[in-house]
Design an enzyme around this catalytic site. Structure first.
Site, PDB file in Angstrom:
ATOM      1  N   ARG A 106       3.785 -11.060   6.511  1.00 37.88           N
ATOM      2  CA  ARG A 106       5.176 -10.746   6.440  1.00 37.88           C
ATOM      3  C   ARG A 106       5.406 -10.259   7.985  1.00 37.88           C
ATOM      4  O   ARG A 106       6.680  -9.984   8.318  1.00 37.88           O
ATOM      5  CB  ARG A 106       5.558  -9.906   5.510  1.00 37.88           C
ATOM      6  CG  ARG A 106       4.916 -10.246   3.970  1.00 37.88           C
ATOM      7  CD  ARG A 106       6.086 -11.405   3.704  1.00 37.88           C
ATOM      8  NE  ARG A 106       7.087 -10.908   2.909  1.00 37.88           N
ATOM      9  CZ  ARG A 106       7.245 -10.394   1.846  1.00 37.88           C
ATOM     10  NH1 ARG A 106       6.263 -10.333   1.005  1.00 37.88           N
ATOM     11  NH2 ARG A 106       8.533  -9.970   1.460  1.00 37.88           N
ATOM     12  N   HIS A 146      -2.135 -15.395  10.509  1.00 38.83           N
ATOM     13  CA  HIS A 146      -1.538 -14.558  10.475  1.00 38.83           C
ATOM     14  C   HIS A 146      -2.307 -12.995  11.149  1.00 38.83           C
ATOM     15  O   HIS A 146      -1.953 -12.201  10.607  1.00 38.83           O
ATOM     16  CB  HIS A 146      -1.307 -14.049   8.941  1.00 38.83           C
ATOM     17  CG  HIS A 146      -0.440 -15.134   8.339  1.00 38.83           C
ATOM     18  ND1 HIS A 146       0.850 -15.198   8.719  1.00 38.83           N
ATOM     19  CD2 HIS A 146      -0.724 -15.821   7.245  1.00 38.83           C
ATOM     20  CE1 HIS A 146       1.355 -16.288   7.968  1.00 38.83           C
ATOM     21  NE2 HIS A 146       0.492 -16.821   7.247  1.00 38.83           N
ATOM     22  N   PRO A 168       0.745  -1.178   0.021  1.00 38.54           N
ATOM     23  CA  PRO A 168      -0.078   0.092   0.064  1.00 38.54           C
ATOM     24  C   PRO A 168       0.820   1.296   0.054  1.00 38.54           C
ATOM     25  O   PRO A 168       1.867   1.397   0.861  1.00 38.54           O
ATOM     26  CB  PRO A 168      -0.924  -0.292   1.233  1.00 38.54           C
ATOM     27  CG  PRO A 168      -0.284  -1.078   1.927  1.00 38.54           C
ATOM     28  CD  PRO A 168       0.534  -2.062   1.112  1.00 38.54           C
ATOM     29  N   GLU A 169       0.448   2.276  -0.752  1.00 36.85           N
ATOM     30  CA  GLU A 169       1.088   3.407  -1.063  1.00 36.85           C
ATOM     31  C   GLU A 169       0.061   4.514  -0.667  1.00 36.85           C
ATOM     32  O   GLU A 169      -1.088   3.891  -0.179  1.00 36.85           O
ATOM     33  CB  GLU A 169       1.588   3.705  -2.338  1.00 36.85           C
ATOM     34  CG  GLU A 169       2.692   2.794  -2.730  1.00 36.85           C
ATOM     35  CD  GLU A 169       3.349   3.108  -4.275  1.00 36.85           C
ATOM     36  OE1 GLU A 169       3.499   3.968  -4.726  1.00 36.85           O
ATOM     37  OE2 GLU A 169       3.836   1.743  -4.719  1.00 36.85           O
ATOM     38  N   LYS A 190       2.169   7.104   4.497  1.00 33.93           N
ATOM     39  CA  LYS A 190       1.424   5.915   4.556  1.00 33.93           C
ATOM     40  C   LYS A 190       0.804   5.473   6.063  1.00 33.93           C
ATOM     41  O   LYS A 190       0.268   4.272   6.120  1.00 33.93           O
ATOM     42  CB  LYS A 190       2.435   5.010   4.129  1.00 33.93           C
ATOM     43  CG  LYS A 190       3.118   5.112   2.835  1.00 33.93           C
ATOM     44  CD  LYS A 190       4.040   4.549   2.149  1.00 33.93           C
ATOM     45  CE  LYS A 190       4.906   5.005   0.934  1.00 33.93           C
ATOM     46  NZ  LYS A 190       5.922   4.220   0.544  1.00 33.93           N
ATOM     47  N   ARG A 213      15.614  -1.905  -5.290  1.00 36.18           N
ATOM     48  CA  ARG A 213      14.433  -1.760  -5.621  1.00 36.18           C
ATOM     49  C   ARG A 213      14.136  -2.248  -6.985  1.00 36.18           C
ATOM     50  O   ARG A 213      14.617  -1.485  -7.727  1.00 36.18           O
ATOM     51  CB  ARG A 213      13.521  -0.771  -5.181  1.00 36.18           C
ATOM     52  CG  ARG A 213      13.493  -0.188  -3.695  1.00 36.18           C
ATOM     53  CD  ARG A 213      12.636  -1.253  -3.045  1.00 36.18           C
ATOM     54  NE  ARG A 213      12.839  -0.881  -1.539  1.00 36.18           N
ATOM     55  CZ  ARG A 213      13.636  -1.768  -0.533  1.00 36.18           C
ATOM     56  NH1 ARG A 213      14.190  -2.725  -1.115  1.00 36.18           N
ATOM     57  NH2 ARG A 213      13.578  -1.348   0.695  1.00 36.18           N
TER      58      ARG A 213
END
Length: 275
Positions: free
Chosen positions: A111, A92, A2-3, A59, A263
């Site tokens: 993650r 999770h 997500p940005e 963010k 990146r």
DNA sequence: ATACTCCCCTGAGAGC
DNA sequence: TGCTCTCAGGGGAGTA
């Protein structure tokens, strides 16, 4: 991943459901998610806090709790789900907030990269993360001269500098590629070698790309989807990101994928000149 | 001060 | 089929 557009979409959904409600308590199943204060303090302070508003800063999702802010950074794969106390905890789900009416707000993160901060409004402005965030893309102070002051000290590639949240906040790996494509700037160009026109284009197309993405409800890519209605469609409008080997929509040259600052970076070698 | 490297963490996909 | 290896990446910490 997500940005800003995805974070805004998530925050809006949460706001619609949660404003006026109350956090009764919280359970933490993975301590590293809480970065400030201690886990024990976090659990104690969240109790019986009413949710006044939900917004974003960079963010971060910002839960406005009267005297405190609860800040949540989804990082790569953080998501929120609504459940009840009867639902078994999934693998999770690392943080479970108990609301009223037996409902729960569960933070799910494969993650475990996401972060939460609970901080008083009084200390927040001078405390991370607020103290280290740059301008929002819509801020009228975001001008060529603002960027010039930062960029003149940066010999790093512009791609890396666009990801620096202390200058412009909210841009991530996908939109950085799209912004540079529309600006006709190679991701490898050093920030301190950009022209005034380049900087103005970056501002113009940052606003254009992010606004279009917000209108589309964000970008749904790879693992990033959310049950809370984030099924954005902006991926259909991506011109270069994820398009390795495909023809540039502008000139037909093959889109390349390279590494910049570690990146994955996509660009058109013909349209996006190095100088 | 800037810039570089390593790390966090797991699942997907590639290669054999 | 099933194993091992590599990669993805936002941002913080540590170091040059």
């Amino acid at each position: 991943m997500p940005e800003k557009p995805e974070v805004m979409t998530v925050a809006r959904k949460l706001k619609n459901h949660l404003v006026g409600r109350e956090f009764k308590s919280v359970e933490i199943f993975h301590d590293n998610i809480v970065s400030y204060p201690t886990v024990e303090e976090f659990k104690e302070k969240i109790k019986n806090k009413k949710i006044i508003d939900i917004t974003t800063r960079g963010k971060w999702i910002v839960f406005d709790l009267e005297n405190d802010y609860l800040l949540v950074h989804l990082r790569m794969e953080g998501k929120f789900f609504y459940r009840t106390s009867k639902d078994i905890r999934e693998k999770h789900e690392h943080v479970i907030f108990t609301l009223d009416h037996g409902e729960e707000l569960r933070y799910h993160d494969v993650r475990k990269f996401g972060k939460m901060v609970l901080i008083s409004k009084k200390e927040a402005p001078d405390h991370k993360p607020f103290s280290e965030l740059g301008l929002e893309f819509w801020d009228s102070e975001l001008t060529d001269s603002y960027l010039k002051e930062y960029y003149k000290k940066k010999s790093l590639p512009i791609k890396s500098v666009l990801l620096d949240q202390s200058i412009i906040t909210g841009i991530g790996n996908i939109y950085a590629d799209e912004i540079l494509y529309r600006s006709h700037i190679s991701p490898l160009r050093s920030a301190n070698r950009l022209t005034k026109k380049n900087r103005s284009d970056i501002i113009l197309y940052t606003r254009e790309v992010l606004n279009e993405a917000i209108d589309a409800g964000g970008t749904t890519i790879r693992s990033y989807t959310s049950e809370e209605g984030v099924h954005g469609l902006f991926q259909q409008q991506l011109k270069v990101h994820g398009k390795k080997g495909e023809p540039c929509p502008n000139c037909g040259a093959n889109i390349l994928k390279i590494q910049v600052g570690g990146r994955g970076t996509y660009y058109c070698p013909k349209c996006q000149k190095t100088k």
